[in-house]
Design a protein around this motif. Structure first.
Motif, PDB file in Angstrom:
ATOM      1  N   MET A   1       0.878  -1.193  -0.091  1.00 45.37           N
ATOM      2  CA  MET A   1      -0.008   0.226   0.085  1.00 45.37           C
ATOM      3  C   MET A   1       0.870   1.271   0.035  1.00 45.37           C
ATOM      4  N   THR A   2       0.702   2.130  -1.004  1.00 43.14           N
ATOM      5  CA  THR A   2       1.323   3.513  -1.113  1.00 43.14           C
ATOM      6  C   THR A   2       0.536   4.545  -0.662  1.00 43.14           C
ATOM      7  N   TYR A   3       1.151   5.208   0.071  1.00 41.84           N
ATOM      8  CA  TYR A   3       0.356   6.612   0.531  1.00 41.84           C
ATOM      9  C   TYR A   3       1.357   7.594   0.749  1.00 41.84           C
ATOM     10  N   ALA A   4       0.754   8.880   0.923  1.00 42.62           N
ATOM     11  CA  ALA A   4       1.684  10.098   1.113  1.00 42.62           C
ATOM     12  C   ALA A   4       1.065  11.075   1.935  1.00 42.62           C
ATOM     13  N   ILE A   5       1.862  12.069   2.630  1.00 46.66           N
ATOM     14  CA  ILE A   5       1.174  12.883   3.218  1.00 46.66           C
ATOM     15  C   ILE A   5       1.846  14.156   2.538  1.00 46.66           C
ATOM     16  N   ILE A   6       0.799  14.919   2.241  1.00 51.34           N
ATOM     17  CA  ILE A   6       1.211  16.274   1.266  1.00 51.34           C
ATOM     18  C   ILE A   6       0.612  17.320   1.882  1.00 51.34           C
ATOM     19  N   GLU A   7       1.366  18.601   1.680  1.00 51.16           N
ATOM     20  CA  GLU A   7       0.738  19.812   1.775  1.00 51.16           C
ATOM     21  C   GLU A   7       0.358  20.505   0.601  1.00 51.16           C
ATOM     22  N   ALA A   8      -1.053  20.975   0.879  1.00 49.22           N
ATOM     23  CA  ALA A   8      -1.890  21.579  -0.242  1.00 49.22           C
ATOM     24  C   ALA A   8      -3.014  22.386   0.381  1.00 49.22           C
ATOM     25  N   SER A   9      -3.174  23.493  -0.044  1.00 48.14           N
ATOM     26  CA  SER A   9      -4.189  24.607   0.314  1.00 48.14           C
ATOM     27  C   SER A   9      -3.948  24.704   1.564  1.00 48.14           C
ATOM     28  N   GLY A  10      -2.965  24.933   2.204  1.00 50.07           N
ATOM     29  CA  GLY A  10      -2.814  25.282   3.765  1.00 50.07           C
ATOM     30  C   GLY A  10      -3.058  23.948   4.611  1.00 50.07           C
ATOM     31  N   LYS A  11      -3.263  22.840   4.053  1.00 51.85           N
ATOM     32  CA  LYS A  11      -3.494  21.835   4.871  1.00 51.85           C
ATOM     33  C   LYS A  11      -2.445  20.795   4.795  1.00 51.85           C
ATOM     34  N   GLN A  12      -2.309  19.874   5.659  1.00 49.75           N
ATOM     35  CA  GLN A  12      -1.688  18.545   5.502  1.00 49.75           C
ATOM     36  C   GLN A  12      -2.528  17.332   5.489  1.00 49.75           C
ATOM     37  N   ILE A  13      -2.522  16.497   4.161  1.00 56.07           N
ATOM     38  CA  ILE A  13      -3.495  15.642   3.926  1.00 56.07           C
ATOM     39  C   ILE A  13      -2.763  14.337   3.732  1.00 56.07           C
ATOM     40  N   TRP A  14      -3.384  13.216   4.106  1.00 53.28           N
ATOM     41  CA  TRP A  14      -2.919  11.916   3.831  1.00 53.28           C
ATOM     42  C   TRP A  14      -3.685  11.406   2.530  1.00 53.28           C
ATOM     43  N   VAL A  15      -2.785  11.133   1.423  1.00 54.44           N
ATOM     44  CA  VAL A  15      -3.420  10.609   0.222  1.00 54.44           C
ATOM     45  C   VAL A  15      -3.168   9.309  -0.349  1.00 54.44           C
ATOM     46  N   GLU A  16      -3.848   8.609  -0.992  1.00 54.95           N
ATOM     47  CA  GLU A  16      -3.738   7.473  -1.524  1.00 54.95           C
ATOM     48  C   GLU A  16      -4.279   7.383  -3.103  1.00 54.95           C
ATOM     49  N   GLU A  17      -3.520   6.535  -3.910  1.00 58.72           N
ATOM     50  CA  GLU A  17      -3.868   6.685  -5.578  1.00 58.72           C
ATOM     51  C   GLU A  17      -5.373   6.046  -5.545  1.00 58.72           C
ATOM     52  N   GLY A  18      -5.919   6.693  -6.352  1.00 59.30           N
ATOM     53  CA  GLY A  18      -7.562   6.349  -6.700  1.00 59.30           C
ATOM     54  C   GLY A  18      -8.602   6.739  -5.783  1.00 59.30           C
ATOM     55  N   ARG A  19      -8.210   7.516  -4.937  1.00 60.98           N
ATOM     56  CA  ARG A  19      -9.323   8.030  -4.089  1.00 60.98           C
ATOM     57  C   ARG A  19      -9.121   9.849  -4.330  1.00 60.98           C
ATOM     58  N   TYR A  20     -10.504  10.275  -4.147  1.00 65.00           N
ATOM     59  CA  TYR A  20     -10.622  11.802  -4.152  1.00 65.00           C
ATOM     60  C   TYR A  20     -10.532  12.353  -2.821  1.00 65.00           C
ATOM     61  N   TYR A  21     -10.273  13.690  -2.775  1.00 69.44           N
ATOM     62  CA  TYR A  21     -10.059  14.709  -1.670  1.00 69.44           C
ATOM     63  C   TYR A  21     -10.708  15.973  -1.999  1.00 69.44           C
ATOM     64  N   ASP A  22     -11.248  16.663  -1.010  1.00 70.01           N
ATOM     65  CA  ASP A  22     -11.880  18.185  -1.011  1.00 70.01           C
ATOM     66  C   ASP A  22     -10.760  19.023  -0.358  1.00 70.01           C
ATOM     67  N   LEU A  23     -10.248  20.185  -1.061  1.00 75.47           N
ATOM     68  CA  LEU A  23      -9.328  20.902  -0.719  1.00 75.47           C
ATOM     69  C   LEU A  23      -9.921  22.274  -0.956  1.00 75.47           C
ATOM     70  N   ASN A  24      -9.473  23.452  -0.397  1.00 75.14           N
ATOM     71  CA  ASN A  24      -9.707  24.568  -0.446  1.00 75.14           C
ATOM     72  C   ASN A  24      -9.556  24.758  -1.891  1.00 75.14           C
ATOM     73  N   HIS A  25     -10.301  25.828  -2.475  1.00 74.79           N
ATOM     74  CA  HIS A  25     -10.408  26.124  -3.905  1.00 74.79           C
ATOM     75  C   HIS A  25      -8.924  26.572  -4.733  1.00 74.79           C
ATOM     76  N   ILE A  26      -8.783  25.854  -5.775  1.00 73.26           N
ATOM     77  CA  ILE A  26      -7.743  25.805  -6.378  1.00 73.26           C
ATOM     78  C   ILE A  26      -8.394  26.225  -7.943  1.00 73.26           C
ATOM     79  N   PRO A  27      -7.594  27.428  -8.400  1.00 68.04           N
ATOM     80  CA  PRO A  27      -8.149  28.008  -9.601  1.00 68.04           C
ATOM     81  C   PRO A  27      -7.802  27.331 -10.798  1.00 68.04           C
ATOM     82  N   VAL A  28      -7.926  26.069 -11.374  1.00 71.56           N
ATOM     83  CA  VAL A  28      -7.815  25.079 -12.330  1.00 71.56           C
ATOM     84  C   VAL A  28      -9.205  24.663 -12.909  1.00 71.56           C
TER      85      VAL A  28
END
Length: 104
Positions: A1-28
């Motif tokens: 199992m591969t996972y990572a802890i990233i920093e995005a949108s001012g938060k630290q989030i535990w992420v895994e492949e194939g899952r979705y996450y809600d972050l603060n607005h990113i203008p893309v």
């Protein structure tokens, strides 16, 4: 199992492949891919790599699924004996990201 802890949108989030996450607005625009480069921790099959503060050369590829608004929060302020009442609502603008791959 591969996972990572990233920093995005001012938060630290535990992420895994194939899952979705809600972050603060990113203008893309929805459907576009983005690369998240601030990886703080990476676990590949039990082998943990810890950054100081970030791991060099590790990136997260994600796709913007859609933009949405969060749950409504009600803020109520009151000053007793002054007849001051203030009721406001707030909904946070969010971006839903699908994590496509973790590239070490």
């Amino acid at each position: 199992m591969t996972y990572a802890i990233i920093e995005a949108s001012g938060k630290q989030i535990w992420v895994e492949e194939g899952r979705y996450y809600d972050l603060n607005h990113i203008p893309v625009d929805p459907g576009k891919s983005i690369i998240l480069g601030k990886v703080l921790l990476l676990n590949q099959n039990g082998e943990v790599t810890l950054g100081h503060p970030c791991i060099e050369g590790v990136t997260i590829k994600a796709t913007v699924m859609r933009h949405l608004r969060g749950k409504k929060l009600t803020v109520f302020k009151m000053k007793p004996k002054k007849k001051m009442r203030l009721k406001k609502g707030h909904r946070q603008e969010l971006t839903r990201l699908m994590i496509d791959s973790i590239i070490p």
